[in-house]
Design a protein around this motif. Structure first.
Motif, PDB file in Angstrom:
ATOM      1  N   SER A 101     -16.362  68.771  -1.412  1.00 61.05           N
ATOM      2  CA  SER A 101     -16.947  68.013  -0.308  1.00 61.05           C
ATOM      3  C   SER A 101     -16.617  66.528  -0.476  1.00 61.05           C
ATOM      4  O   SER A 101     -16.510  66.030  -1.595  1.00 61.05           O
TER       5      SER A 101
ATOM      6  N   GLN B  33     -18.083  60.806  10.242  1.00 60.62           N
ATOM      7  CA  GLN B  33     -18.258  61.757  11.342  1.00 60.62           C
ATOM      8  C   GLN B  33     -16.958  61.947  12.119  1.00 60.62           C
ATOM      9  O   GLN B  33     -16.569  63.073  12.447  1.00 60.62           O
TER      10      GLN B  33
ATOM     11  N   ASP C 208     -18.043  73.949  17.337  1.00 61.97           N
ATOM     12  CA  ASP C 208     -18.750  72.827  16.723  1.00 61.97           C
ATOM     13  C   ASP C 208     -17.741  72.064  15.863  1.00 61.97           C
ATOM     14  O   ASP C 208     -17.427  72.490  14.749  1.00 61.97           O
TER      15      ASP C 208
ATOM     16  N   THR D 170     -15.917  69.763   8.812  1.00 61.61           N
ATOM     17  CA  THR D 170     -16.452  69.606   7.458  1.00 61.61           C
ATOM     18  C   THR D 170     -15.947  70.730   6.561  1.00 61.61           C
ATOM     19  O   THR D 170     -15.546  70.504   5.416  1.00 61.61           O
ATOM     20  N   ARG D 171     -15.945  71.933   7.105  1.00 68.56           N
ATOM     21  CA  ARG D 171     -15.446  73.085   6.344  1.00 68.56           C
ATOM     22  C   ARG D 171     -13.952  72.944   6.053  1.00 68.56           C
ATOM     23  O   ARG D 171     -13.508  73.171   4.925  1.00 68.56           O
TER      24      ARG D 171
ATOM     25  N   GLN E   4     -19.071  70.774  12.292  1.00 65.37           N
ATOM     26  CA  GLN E   4     -19.271  71.848  11.314  1.00 65.37           C
ATOM     27  C   GLN E   4     -17.936  72.408  10.842  1.00 65.37           C
ATOM     28  O   GLN E   4     -17.703  72.573   9.635  1.00 65.37           O
ATOM     29  N   SER E   5     -17.044  72.690  11.780  1.00 62.49           N
ATOM     30  CA  SER E   5     -15.751  73.264  11.418  1.00 62.49           C
ATOM     31  C   SER E   5     -14.888  72.251  10.677  1.00 62.49           C
ATOM     32  O   SER E   5     -14.184  72.594   9.724  1.00 62.49           O
TER      33      SER E   5
ATOM     34  N   LYS F 137     -14.395  63.966  10.036  1.00 66.01           N
ATOM     35  CA  LYS F 137     -14.732  65.385   9.938  1.00 66.01           C
ATOM     36  C   LYS F 137     -14.605  66.098  11.287  1.00 66.01           C
ATOM     37  O   LYS F 137     -13.986  67.152  11.380  1.00 66.01           O
ATOM     38  N   SER F 138     -15.188  65.513  12.317  1.00 67.29           N
ATOM     39  CA  SER F 138     -15.246  66.225  13.590  1.00 67.29           C
ATOM     40  C   SER F 138     -13.931  66.179  14.357  1.00 67.29           C
ATOM     41  O   SER F 138     -13.499  67.195  14.917  1.00 67.29           O
TER      42      SER F 138
END
Length: 224
Positions: A111, A125, A95, A101-102, A98-99, A128-129
Motif C-alpha cells: 500500500s 486520491q 468505483d 487503490t487495489r 477502490q479499484s 489512486k482513482s
C-alpha cells in the motif's frame, strides 16, 4: 537488445520518449515505425493518452495530433492502419478509487502512503482513482506495456528521478526483467544523448542494487 525486447516493445520506448520530449519530427518517425511493427492505432493512442498523467496535457495533446497526421499521411499513401480493440467498458457500479487503490497496491507491491500524501491527500486520491483506476484499468495495454511507456517518458525528461526510480521498481513488479531494463537503456543510446542515457542508467543501477537483482552493470552492451 533484440533478445530482451521485441520490436513492439522498442517502438513503445521511442513513441513515449519522443512524445514526452515534444519532438514532433522524431515522434512522427517513431509512430510510423511502431505501426509497421504491428502496433494498433488504439494501442498507440492509449500510450499517448496515458502520458498526460506524467508529462502534462500539452505534450499528450500535441502527440495525439501528430498521430492523427501520421494516420492521414498513411491513408494517402495506401498504407495500412490497424485500428485494434477498444478498451472494455467499465461496469455500471465502477468505483475508481477502490479499484485504483487495489491496482496501485498490486503494482507497487504494498500500500502506498507517506507524508506527502498526508500533506496533500487530494493528490493521493487523484493518483489512486484516476491514474491507477481509470487509466490503468483500461485493458487496451498490459500493465507491463504501460510501465515501459512510463519509464521511457520519465527517462526522456529531467528532474523526475524519484518517479523514474519508483517506476523502474514497478516495472520489475510487472515482470519486466533486469535484462530487459538494461535493454531499455540500450534503446535510449540509439536516439538520445549522454545526459539522458547516463542518468537513466544510474537510476536503474541503484534500483537493481536495492532490489538485490544480481545482474551485471550492463549485460546487453556490445562486446569490444
Amino acid at each position: 537488445m533484440q533478445n530482451f525486447l521485441d520490436e513492439k516493445q522498442q517502438a513503445v520506448i521511442f513513441i513515449a520518449a519522443f512524445a514526452a520530449k515534444g519532438d514532433m519530427p522524431k515522434l512522427n518517425k517513431a509512430l510510423n515505425e511502431g505501426i509497421e511493427t504491428g502496433m494498433t492505432i488504439n494501442e498507440v493512442k492509449e500510450i499517448l493518452v496515458q502520458l498526460y498523467a506524467y508529462v502534462g496535457f500539452p505534450r499528450s495533446l500535441n502527440a495525439l495530433s501528430e498521430l492523427m497526421s501520421v494516420m492521414e499521411q498513411r491513408d494517402q499513401q495506401g498504407l495500412k492502419n490497424e485500428t485494434g480493440k477498444e478498451a472494455t467498458p467499465f461496469p455500471v457500479d465502477w468505483d475508481s478509487l477502490q479499484s485504483g487503490t487495489r491496482n496501485q497496491t498490486q503494482l507497487v507491491g504494498q500500500s502506498v502512503k507517506g507524508p506527502l500524501f498526508e500533506f496533500a491527500p487530494v493528490i493521493d486520491q487523484f493518483l489512486k482513482s484516476h491514474l491507477f483506476g481509470d487509466i490503468f484499468q483500461r485493458d487496451t495495454l498490459s500493465w507491463q506495456t504501460r510501465e515501459l511507456a512510463t519509464i521511457s517518458a520519465l527517462a526522456a525528461i529531467s528532474g523526475v528521478n524519484s518517479q523514474l526510480k519508483s517506476h523502474y521498481s514497478i516495472s520489475l513488479q510487472t515482470c519486466l526483467t533486469g535484462q530487459q531494463l538494461w535493454a531499455f537503456i540500450e534503446c535510449l543510446k540509439l536516439k538520445f544523448g549522454d545526459e539522458v542515457v547516463v542518468n537513466a542508467a544510474a537510476v536503474l543501477k541503484e534500483v537493481l542494487s536495492l532490489t538485490h537483482h544480481n545482474i551485471p552493470e550492463n549485460p546487453v552492451a556490445e562486446k569490444p
